[in-house]
Design an enzyme around this catalytic site. Structure first.
Site, PDB file in Angstrom:
ATOM      1  N   GLU A 200     -22.891  16.273 -57.305  1.00  0.00           N
ATOM      2  CA  GLU A 200     -24.293  16.255 -56.900  1.00  0.00           C
ATOM      3  C   GLU A 200     -24.979  15.045 -57.508  1.00  0.00           C
ATOM      4  O   GLU A 200     -24.619  14.608 -58.607  1.00  0.00           O
ATOM      5  CB  GLU A 200     -25.029  17.505 -57.407  1.00  0.00           C
ATOM      6  CG  GLU A 200     -24.830  18.745 -56.595  1.00  0.00           C
ATOM      7  CD  GLU A 200     -25.657  19.901 -57.116  1.00  0.00           C
ATOM      8  OE1 GLU A 200     -25.829  20.875 -56.356  1.00  0.00           O
ATOM      9  OE2 GLU A 200     -26.138  19.844 -58.271  1.00  0.00           O
ATOM     10  N   HIS A 208     -35.666  23.205 -65.385  1.00  0.00           N
ATOM     11  CA  HIS A 208     -34.827  24.269 -64.831  1.00  0.00           C
ATOM     12  C   HIS A 208     -35.721  25.510 -64.704  1.00  0.00           C
ATOM     13  O   HIS A 208     -36.094  26.124 -65.703  1.00  0.00           O
ATOM     14  CB  HIS A 208     -33.661  24.536 -65.776  1.00  0.00           C
ATOM     15  CG  HIS A 208     -32.643  25.501 -65.248  1.00  0.00           C
ATOM     16  ND1 HIS A 208     -31.308  25.402 -65.541  1.00  0.00           N
ATOM     17  CD2 HIS A 208     -32.756  26.588 -64.454  1.00  0.00           C
ATOM     18  CE1 HIS A 208     -30.646  26.381 -64.945  1.00  0.00           C
ATOM     19  NE2 HIS A 208     -31.518  27.121 -64.289  1.00  0.00           N
ATOM     20  N   ASN A 290     -27.798  33.590 -59.258  1.00  0.00           N
ATOM     21  CA  ASN A 290     -27.107  34.551 -60.099  1.00  0.00           C
ATOM     22  C   ASN A 290     -27.267  35.933 -59.496  1.00  0.00           C
ATOM     23  O   ASN A 290     -28.380  36.441 -59.364  1.00  0.00           O
ATOM     24  CB  ASN A 290     -27.657  34.528 -61.524  1.00  0.00           C
ATOM     25  CG  ASN A 290     -27.292  33.247 -62.253  1.00  0.00           C
ATOM     26  OD1 ASN A 290     -28.149  32.550 -62.757  1.00  0.00           O
ATOM     27  ND2 ASN A 290     -26.017  32.914 -62.303  1.00  0.00           N
ATOM     28  N   ARG A 292     -26.889  38.990 -60.367  1.00  0.00           N
ATOM     29  CA  ARG A 292     -26.823  40.006 -61.426  1.00  0.00           C
ATOM     30  C   ARG A 292     -28.128  39.991 -62.211  1.00  0.00           C
ATOM     31  O   ARG A 292     -29.026  39.201 -61.942  1.00  0.00           O
ATOM     32  CB  ARG A 292     -25.669  39.689 -62.376  1.00  0.00           C
ATOM     33  CG  ARG A 292     -25.760  38.253 -62.901  1.00  0.00           C
ATOM     34  CD  ARG A 292     -24.812  37.975 -64.031  1.00  0.00           C
ATOM     35  NE  ARG A 292     -24.702  36.560 -64.348  1.00  0.00           N
ATOM     36  CZ  ARG A 292     -25.584  35.864 -65.044  1.00  0.00           C
ATOM     37  NH1 ARG A 292     -26.692  36.450 -65.493  1.00  0.00           N
ATOM     38  NH2 ARG A 292     -25.390  34.580 -65.296  1.00  0.00           N
TER      39      ARG A 292
END
Length: 452
Positions: A200, A208, A290, A292
């Protein structure tokens, strides 16, 4: 709702799930390795069964034994926590085939989003911005070299099946790519069983930022605001907060909408997190999903008043979300720091016996911890031993509370990152609310090097 569930995890997250089970009157079943036979989570569960020797591949990753014990104990469902088997599509499929409910999304979604290459393709189809890169698996050096020439340096070399920063490296030239490729591919094969790599374009000093979502089986998707997770060491998060102090309300609304759009596109169910990289101009790009519960879920709970484990259980039991997007209010500010048994300068794990231990208390302070005085931190598992969360009416109050709490955190017998965390939350750059993924390198490690 379930009457009994098995928790296929250990440590603080197992204890966290047990706490919600107790409140809801759900019988909890713990599984543990020989190294955890006296652990707090084992003693707190209603039932507990040893599943093998300390190494994870002989215990916590032993899917067949976990499923066998779930059936024998009469559990109706399995909660995987985070890490270990939580994003293992084969495990989720085996649970379902055995007549158990997997508390998470369907196996096919775990599989698609677990491959960063497939996830990129899927998000592009959904109309979610992605970082410029190559969407094919790279398994040989010459393939990576040709792809890199097409995109241009600097680049991030990543493992398609990766997580936790493993198999990830910044490369600024063809020479660096050639040096990095074989080693990262080998690490990816070792940790994930898949050495596929991809590239990338590198975004300089990004933020983030991730959006927590809940999605039921009736097509309802609710975003629960966002978390800033930019402070990381070795590409692993160490400080998280909610909401992000960086993004504008306009960007926030766009990110929340994008997360909902992404979840609906793939037919997602249960709790999940859409992660983004955000540049200086607040342009955001899909990073990963994610599938979870996240380590940092407590900061979302603190500003929303929700119990995300309870919501997971309700969704898995087939209940409809009773929440609406408009009803989920953002209340105050929360900051979480991860307490690691590690050297604060080298970040190497520091196993050993905890000889003295006392948690900080006070208004707005929450501890998620599964150790006590006398506990042994073994070398077999992740070195995170706890999480400290501070809530405040404002970010300033949360910052003040987290610093004071860290200064009163008492743990002896092992090395920890407490001194590093105190330095981070006291730093003027952190207090200003502008933190990027380069924070630790720029403001902490550089200071450490100057002190040498």
């Amino acid at each position: 709702m379930f009457s009994k569930i098995l928790i296929a995890n250990r440590g603080e997250i197992a204890l966290r799930i047990i706490r919600t089970c107790k409140r809801l009157g759900i019988h909890s079943v713990a599984v543990y390795s020989e190294a955890d036979d006296t652990a707090l989570f084992v003693r707190q569960a209603d039932e507990a069964y040893c599943i093998g020797k300390p190494p994870v591949n002989q215990s916590y990753l032993n899917a067949e034994e976990i499923i066998r014990l779930a059936i024998e104990s009469g559990a109706e469902a399995i909660h995987p926590g985070y890490g270990l088997l939580s994003e293992n599509a084969d495990f989720a499929k085996k649970c379902i085939n055995a007549g158990l409910i997997f508390i998470g999304p369907p196996p096919e979604i775990i599989s698609t989003m677990g491959s960063k290459i497939e996830a990129r393709k899927t998000m592009k189809e959904a109309g979610i911005p992605i970082i410029e890169g190559i969407n094919t698996a790279l398994r040989k050096e010459h393939e990576a070299v040709l792809a890199a020439r097409e995109i241009g340096y600097p680049l991030m070399l990543k493992a398609s099946a990766g997580g936790g920063g493993i198999g990830m490296q910044l490369v600024a030239s063809e020479e660096e790519l050639l040096k990095a490729f074989a080693g990262n591919k080998k690490r990816a094969e070792m940790f994930f069983g898949d050495g596929a790599m991809f590239l990338e374009k590198y975004i300089s000093e990004p933020h983030h930022i991730e959006v927590q979502i809940l999605a039921d089986h009736f097509g309802n998707v609710i975003p629960l605001w966002e978390r800033e997770c930019s402070i990381q060491r070795r590409n692993q998060k160490v400080v998280e907060e909610a909401p992000s102090p960086f993004i504008s309300e306009e960007t926030r609304e766009k990110m929340l909408n994008a997360a909902v759009k992404a979840a609906k596109h793939i037919g997602y169910t249960n709790a999940g997190t859409i992660e983004f990289l955000v540049d200086r101009e607040q342009h955001f790009y899909f990073l990963e999903m994610n599938t979870r519960l996240q380590v940092e879920h407590p900061v979302t709970e603190e500003i929303t008043g929700l119990d995300l484990v309870e919501e997971q259980l309700k969704i898995a039991a087939g209940e409809r979300l009773m929440l609406t997007r408009e009803a989920v209010k953002k209340n105050g500010h929360a900051i979480e720091v991860r307490i690691y048994a590690e050297d604060p300068k080298t970040f190497f794990p520091s196993p050993g016996n905890i000889t003295e231990f006392q948690l900080p208390q006070g208004a707005g302070i929450r501890n998620e911890c599964a150790i006590e005085a006398g506990s042994k931190v073994t070398p077999f598992y992740d070195p995170m031993i706890g999480k400290l969360i501070a809530w405040g009416n404002s970010r300033e109050e949360a910052c003040s509370r987290i610093k004071t709490a860290l200064e009163h955190y008492n743990i002896k017998g092992i090395k920890t990152n407490l001194s590093m965390l105190i330095e981070i939350v006291s730093h003027e750059q952190f207090l200003s609310g502008y933190t990027t993924t380069q924070f630790v390198n720029k403001y902490y490690l550089n200071q450490e090097n100057k002190r040498k």
